[in-house]
Motif scaffolding. Sequence first.
Motif, short mmCIF file in Angstrom:
data_model
loop_
_atom_site.label_atom_id
_atom_site.label_comp_id
_atom_site.label_asym_id
_atom_site.label_seq_id
_atom_site.Cartn_x
_atom_site.Cartn_y
_atom_site.Cartn_z
N GLU A 218 -15.11 36.22 -23.83
CA GLU A 218 -16.12 37.13 -24.38
C GLU A 218 -15.50 38.09 -25.39
N GLY A 221 -20.29 40.03 -26.82
CA GLY A 221 -21.41 40.58 -26.05
C GLY A 221 -22.73 40.26 -26.71
N GLY A 222 -23.72 41.09 -26.41
CA GLY A 222 -25.01 40.95 -27.08
C GLY A 222 -25.75 39.67 -26.76
N GLU A 223 -26.61 39.27 -27.69
CA GLU A 223 -27.49 38.13 -27.45
C GLU A 223 -26.74 36.82 -27.25
N SER A 225 -23.97 36.34 -25.76
CA SER A 225 -23.62 36.37 -24.35
C SER A 225 -24.80 36.04 -23.44
N VAL A 240 -13.44 39.31 -20.27
CA VAL A 240 -14.18 40.13 -21.21
C VAL A 240 -13.19 40.92 -22.04
N CYS A 241 -12.99 40.46 -23.25
CA CYS A 241 -12.00 41.02 -24.15
C CYS A 241 -12.62 42.12 -25.00
N GLY A 242 -13.89 41.95 -25.33
CA GLY A 242 -14.57 42.92 -26.16
C GLY A 242 -16.04 42.60 -26.23
N SER A 243 -16.79 43.50 -26.86
CA SER A 243 -18.23 43.26 -27.07
C SER A 243 -18.58 43.91 -28.39
N SER A 246 -21.70 45.64 -29.71
CA SER A 246 -22.20 46.92 -29.19
C SER A 246 -21.37 48.12 -29.67
N ASP A 255 -27.07 49.38 -24.84
CA ASP A 255 -26.90 47.94 -25.06
C ASP A 255 -27.75 47.21 -24.03
N GLY A 273 -13.07 42.48 -17.25
CA GLY A 273 -12.59 43.16 -18.44
C GLY A 273 -11.08 43.35 -18.36
#
Lengths: 335, 335
Positions: A218, A221-223, A225, A240-243, A246, A255, A273
């Motif tokens: 990841e 994020g967002g849609e 995801s 989860v590396c980042g998003s 957002s 978000d 994360g």
Amino acid sequence: MKQQQILLKERPNGMPTRSTFQYEETDVVQPTEGEVQLKTLYLSVDPYMRGRMNDAKSYTAPFQVGEPLNGGIVAVVTKSHSNGLQEGDVVTGMLEWKEYNTVDADAVRKLDLHGVSSSAALGVLGMPGLTAYFGMYKIGEPKEGETVVISGAAGAVGSVAGQLAKIKGARVIGIVGSKEKADYIKSLGFDEAINYKTDNLKEVLKEHCPDGIDVYFENVGGEISDHILPHLNTFARVPVCGSISSYNLEKGERDIGVRVQGFLVKARVKMQGFLVRDFEDQFQEAYKALASYIEAGELQYEETIHEGIERVPEAFIGLFKGENIGKQLVKVSEK
Amino acid sequence: MKQQQILLKERPNGMPTRSTFQYEETDVVQPTEGEVQLKTLYLSVDPYMRGRMNDAKSYTAPFQVGEPLNGGIVAVVTKSHSNGLQEGDVVTGMLEWKEYNTVDADAVRKLDLHGVSSSAALGVLGMPGLTAYFGMYKIGEPKEGETVVISGAAGAVGSVAGQLAKIKGARVIGIVGSKEKADYIKSLGFDEAINYKTDNLKEVLKEHCPDGIDVYFENVGGEISDHILPHLNTFARVPVCGSISSYNLEKGERDIGVRVQGFLVKARVKMQGFLVRDFEDQFQEAYKALASYIEAGELQYEETIHEGIERVPEAFIGLFKGENIGKQLVKVSEK
């Protein structure tokens, strides 16, 4: 001698703009005992820096308004008052966004890149490469034949993460935002590329992941995801590396999207994360592995390089517009 | 001899109702070689069964329309054609919702409850107790002095999970939906109780968790969960046991709320869905531990028992209205 430095002029509300940054002329500082003077060669802009521009408690202290910004830099020693470093040595460290840093010699690390360009110390052999390595190998743990999906797949982290999964024998699908990036990741050996701006994500995920998804790396994020969640297989792993989608929310904006809980229980998914620095005790192992993959031709990397310190804001803002392929750098001066 | 059985009449769209269930008269079956005839004493209703009522691939095969429902049952052997079990033995297993099951003797397990009521085999010494044990101890891993928050804290799983965290020396805050439940969990030794229906969650979370949250044991999902996210500490663990607030979404409705990704990265949180059966090889260890905590007076439990097989729908639907304290059971007959 005078130089340019870049300060945080004001905290951005939403997307950063030119007026987030302030250029200022300042003196170059002479080194004293134990210190070195460093001329910036490459300056790294990274998405995580956006978080530090907010006045919010996070994993790294926020930048201060009116103070120089800082981040990963590759520099050459121009003056040395330290036994450990000599004029002409190329080093890297967390340094201020200016043409010349004067710091304690211990604050930087001399580069030993085995023939790879020094700029790689900010990319594939630096923080982004390590991030991909630990996220993919210590949390994602792809196995031969598994399906791995990576968002932000043409970026500095994503492009490495995908190749690391290929090395383990996984089928790798990358999600990107342009035809050029799709072609790029295919050239790296990704099995499939999805362009979320033109493909129907729901349809192509079904098509490209007929056996579901075992690892989702990841970055965005967002849609995107939201669309991944229903495809997660039993015991799937989601590092989860980042998003990045957002990072530029405006004040008070939240978000909002699909809640993950139902999917996590149904498929017993682990979503975790992480930050590269959590693995500090394993950096040497990772550097060695990444260098050996590069040497063996199994790991390729790309850099998008803007020339001139005046282009730092443009390079930084471009990260959030998906303008870079591979690692985004600014070349500040020649060695 | 005739008996009552309960079939899935139609798949519910949203909240189950009386017309989800159909009672039918059917013959009691005589056991053949290797089989036993079992009279149902206690029938367990559990939130996870709602998922099996949908026609959707999940971790357990869906119930079939027109077929008997099934779940955890405690029964007494009324006839035995097996050497392993004798008339009068009390057993438990996954059995159909009827007054008499006739099954292979291997399909059930003889109870040895060390003086605890046989109904406990469906609660604290059954699936819910094991779920709390593995979720809290194998994923949550609370340490002395840490802050643990549990939603659905007065239920069969939550009430045990909280006490298990107390045994490890954590500060434990439970979230419940009534004053009665708040009083109940305080009587179990929870340090604080939050009533989400009357308290301002945002305010009381700040007040009761001044040092943030290290473990969030997730039973409910939804808005409660959204409020927890900003409080998660670095390296917090979120065992995701369930998300009962989303089980009765109507067709096409999605569970929309705050996306977790940003919070997971910022605090490097591990959020992990699990099912009790993933830990099957450790069941004996868990039974032993739970029984010893009960014996030592460190682990208490409560049951909400409806009497009569005709009350099964009411008991099941009540789970989603928060009507039960502790384990919800239906007592079908006397031994």
